[in-house]
Structure formats: C-alpha cells, structure tokens
Design an enzyme around this catalytic site. Sequence first.
Site, short mmCIF file in Angstrom:
data_model
loop_
_atom_site.label_atom_id
_atom_site.label_comp_id
_atom_site.label_asym_id
_atom_site.label_seq_id
_atom_site.Cartn_x
_atom_site.Cartn_y
_atom_site.Cartn_z
N LYS A 79 0.82 -1.31 -0.10
CA LYS A 79 -0.11 0.11 0.01
C LYS A 79 0.83 1.16 -0.24
CE LYS A 79 -4.29 1.10 0.32
NZ LYS A 79 -5.52 0.37 -0.18
N GLY A 176 -25.58 2.61 3.07
CA GLY A 176 -24.78 3.04 1.86
C GLY A 176 -25.10 2.56 0.73
N GLY A 178 -23.83 3.89 -2.30
CA GLY A 178 -22.97 4.31 -3.27
C GLY A 178 -22.65 3.45 -4.46
N VAL A 180 -21.04 0.96 -4.47
CA VAL A 180 -21.14 -0.60 -4.22
C VAL A 180 -22.38 -1.09 -3.89
CG1 VAL A 180 -20.42 -2.85 -3.13
CG2 VAL A 180 -18.65 -1.07 -3.83
P1 NAD Z 1 -19.16 5.52 -2.08
O1 NAD Z 1 -18.41 6.48 -1.51
O2 NAD Z 1 -19.52 5.52 -3.35
O3 NAD Z 1 -20.69 4.98 -1.30
C1 NAD Z 1 -20.57 5.05 0.33
C2 NAD Z 1 -21.96 5.74 0.28
O4 NAD Z 1 -21.89 5.72 1.92
C3 NAD Z 1 -22.19 6.90 -0.04
O5 NAD Z 1 -23.21 7.20 -0.77
C4 NAD Z 1 -22.33 7.88 1.38
O6 NAD Z 1 -23.14 9.14 1.09
C5 NAD Z 1 -22.82 6.74 2.28
N1 NAD Z 1 -22.44 7.12 3.61
C6 NAD Z 1 -21.15 7.92 4.42
N2 NAD Z 1 -21.55 7.83 5.49
C7 NAD Z 1 -22.72 7.40 5.83
C8 NAD Z 1 -23.40 6.98 7.15
N3 NAD Z 1 -22.80 7.50 8.26
N4 NAD Z 1 -24.48 6.36 7.03
C9 NAD Z 1 -25.09 6.11 5.92
N5 NAD Z 1 -24.29 6.12 4.75
C10 NAD Z 1 -23.11 6.82 4.51
O7 NAD Z 1 -18.07 4.19 -1.81
P2 NAD Z 1 -18.22 2.92 -2.28
O8 NAD Z 1 -17.05 2.64 -3.42
O9 NAD Z 1 -19.63 2.34 -2.48
O10 NAD Z 1 -17.47 1.85 -1.19
C11 NAD Z 1 -18.33 1.52 -0.02
C12 NAD Z 1 -17.50 0.81 0.76
O11 NAD Z 1 -16.91 -0.32 0.40
C13 NAD Z 1 -16.24 1.55 1.41
O12 NAD Z 1 -15.91 1.51 2.63
C14 NAD Z 1 -15.16 1.20 0.59
O13 NAD Z 1 -13.97 1.22 1.11
C15 NAD Z 1 -15.52 -0.25 0.42
N6 NAD Z 1 -14.99 -0.88 -0.77
C16 NAD Z 1 -15.27 -0.50 -1.97
C17 NAD Z 1 -14.57 -1.22 -2.95
C18 NAD Z 1 -15.19 -0.62 -4.52
O14 NAD Z 1 -14.96 -1.46 -5.56
N7 NAD Z 1 -15.65 0.35 -4.65
C19 NAD Z 1 -13.94 -2.45 -2.98
C20 NAD Z 1 -13.65 -2.87 -1.50
C21 NAD Z 1 -14.33 -2.21 -0.70
#
Ligand code: NAD
Length: 348
Positions: A79, A176, A178, A180
């Site tokens: 990392k 969440g 978002g 994912v």
């Molecule tokens: P993203 O930022 O697109 O979505 C996260 C969502 O969570 C957002 O819509 C945000 O408004 C919401 N959020 C933030 N704080 C909140 C709260 N207190 N209560 C409710 N909702 C809240 O991120 P993502 O890419 O969808 O990733 C989501 C999680 O998965 C993260 O922790 C990320 O590290 C993990 N992750 C993502 C991937 C990937 O491929 N994107 C891979 C492995 C792990």
Amino acid sequence: MKITEKAVPGYERVVFAEDPDSGYRGIIAVHNTTLGPGAGGTRFWNYRSDEEALNDALRLSRGMTYKSALAGLPCGGGKSIILGDNRTTEREKIFRAHGRFVHLLGGLYITAEDVGTSPADMEYVLQETPYVAGLQGKSGDPSPRTARGVFRAMQAAAKFRWGSDDLAGRTVALQGCGHVGFPLAEELHRAGAKLMVTDVDDARVQRAVSECGARAVAPDEIYGVEADILAPCAMGAILNDQTIPRLRVEIVAGAANNQLLETRHGDMLEARGILYAPDYAANAGGIISGGCMEMLGWDEARMLARVDDIYDCLSEIFKISSERKLPTWKAADILAEQRLQIKQESPA
Ligand code: NAD
C-alpha cells in the site's frame, strides 16, 4: 528524491520518499510478496501525523496480503500513502513523483487508485512506471464486481445459517447506497430480497427506493432494524460496542473495509450468534477484477467466475470457524495464512 527506509518486523519493505521540487511526500509499505508483487492502491490523505500515516500504510498493506491470498490472486500485499491535501490541483507533479518512487522498488509493489486518487491520477503514475493498475479503459470501475462478490458472500452466509442460499423473501438492511451499495441493492431486488436502505445522501436513498422498492430508514436507525442481513457498504469501524448490542439481524455481510472497530468486536458478534462474513473476503470482487484482467490478462467471463468463487471462499471460512470453534474473522486469517504457507513450502 530523498529515500529512507525503516525496518519493521513482519514487513518486507517500508520506504519513505521526499521530493522537495514537487513538495511530494510518500510512504510505500510492502507487507508480503510470497504470492506475487505487493498490490494495493495509493491513498492520498492529510493525516494528523506522520506516525498515523505510517500506521495506516502498515495496516492496509497487511490487509492486502490477506485479501489477495483469500481471493486466490498471484499478488502479495502493499500500500502507498501520499501525505497531503488530496484536493490539490498540482496532480501531475505529485503523481509523477509518486510514480518515480513506485518505480524505485522495481516491481515489488504495484499501485492503483484508492481513497483520494483517481484513474486519471494513475495516468500520471504510468508516465514514470509500468507498475500501476486501475487505469482508464482497462478493467473499469471495480464497484459492480465488488457488489457481485458481496452478494455471493451473502448467499454463502445464508446457506451456512439457514441451509439455503436463496435470498428471496429475506430482508437486507443496507447502509450506504453508493458505488457498491446501489448495484448490490439492484441485485438483491432482482433476487427477490426486501430492502431497507439508508445513506446520508438523500438522493441516493431515493434512487434505491424508486428503483429497488426499498424502504428508507434514517442513518442511525439502520443498526436497530429487524432484518435478516445487515450489509455495511459505507464506512469502516461500524461494528463496535455501541452498535453490536443494537443489531437484530442474523448475518452481517457487506463491502465496507475494516468493519470491525477491533477484532474483539468479531468475537462479540459471534457471542451474539450473528454470522459475520469477514469484510476482506466478501469485498474482494474489486481487486479480483483489476488483478485478473490487468495483471493476468484474463477475459471478463473468467474474471467474473472468479468473483463468483467468493461464495466458496466464504463457505470454507464458515466451515473452519465451525469445526475449530473460532470466530469467522479468525478463520479467515487462518485460511489466508494457510495459502501463504502452502506457497512458501512449494515455491515453484
Ligand atoms: P461510495 O463513496 O460510492 O459510497 C459510500 C456511500 O455511503 C455514499 O453514498 C455515502 O453517502 C454513504 N455514507 C457515508 N457515511 C454514511 C453514514 N454514516 N450512514 C449512511 N451512509 C453513509 O463508496 P463505495 O465505493 O460504494 O464503497 C463503499 C465501501 O466499500 C467503502 O468502505 C469502501 O472502502 C469499500 N470497498 C469498496 C470497493 C469498491 O470496489 N468500490 C472495494 C472494496 C471495498
């Protein structure tokens, strides 16, 4: 560029760089390369101290070793951190300096995007080194694959807990919506699951309500709703002393990284009879898509089949956990360490 190195027990390389011309300051931590080069993204973040940044690099690079081992990828764990304000407009200078730093390790570490960095930033890195993945026009946004992997993890958990992996009629509380969370909601909706969703962004909640028939819940209420599965897909550390006693679910399976505030919270879930799908096993779909397509040159169909294998990985973790009477987080670590051990014993 000024390079310094620190010996950290358990880590292969921990290197620091400072480039006075660009103002760049970075850290690369390579945890373990038994299975392949240390793969892991670049996090660009304004830490309160250098010590905090180093701790994050160490923790995250170790996590990558375990995640790749469980996902069956020929990658180790690494990392990197860029210290500073990730809203900077001096991106070319900063990311080219970072690329030079990555290149100095000669391929021991392969980077990609992470928090605070984007595929466009990686194009600058590419100008200085080939040891970069997650580029524009390659494997694409990993999030839908991460969502698919989480869905498969839920199916494996359902099979273990209820004897059937059919999620039709099951209620999933999703935190969440978002990148994912939303495709996960879509897939669960197609599978006939009922959804309760929350997000701090109302527009995202509304989309899940209108397109997936979800019921909206306030952000703090999600921990107390009665459901079959809780899917944390927002931030980490949400499984803690405050939230675990409130949970009224039988399974926790989601995408967020580092869901357990401390490992003892995994024990707490176990004690409450809640089956926890370890996050780094359940959310590996993204790294599988980047790793298989960009590093191994697999086509999409073969990569997607590997994402679906997350089901088998979780099933194996649950089996180890029940046979050895261990919490699932521990069983996941054991399975990852076994894979590293097997490779160390047969290096060919
Ligand atoms: P993203 O930022 O697109 O979505 C996260 C969502 O969570 C957002 O819509 C945000 O408004 C919401 N959020 C933030 N704080 C909140 C709260 N207190 N209560 C409710 N909702 C809240 O991120 P993502 O890419 O969808 O990733 C989501 C999680 O998965 C993260 O922790 C990320 O590290 C993990 N992750 C993502 C991937 C990937 O491929 N994107 C891979 C492995 C792990």
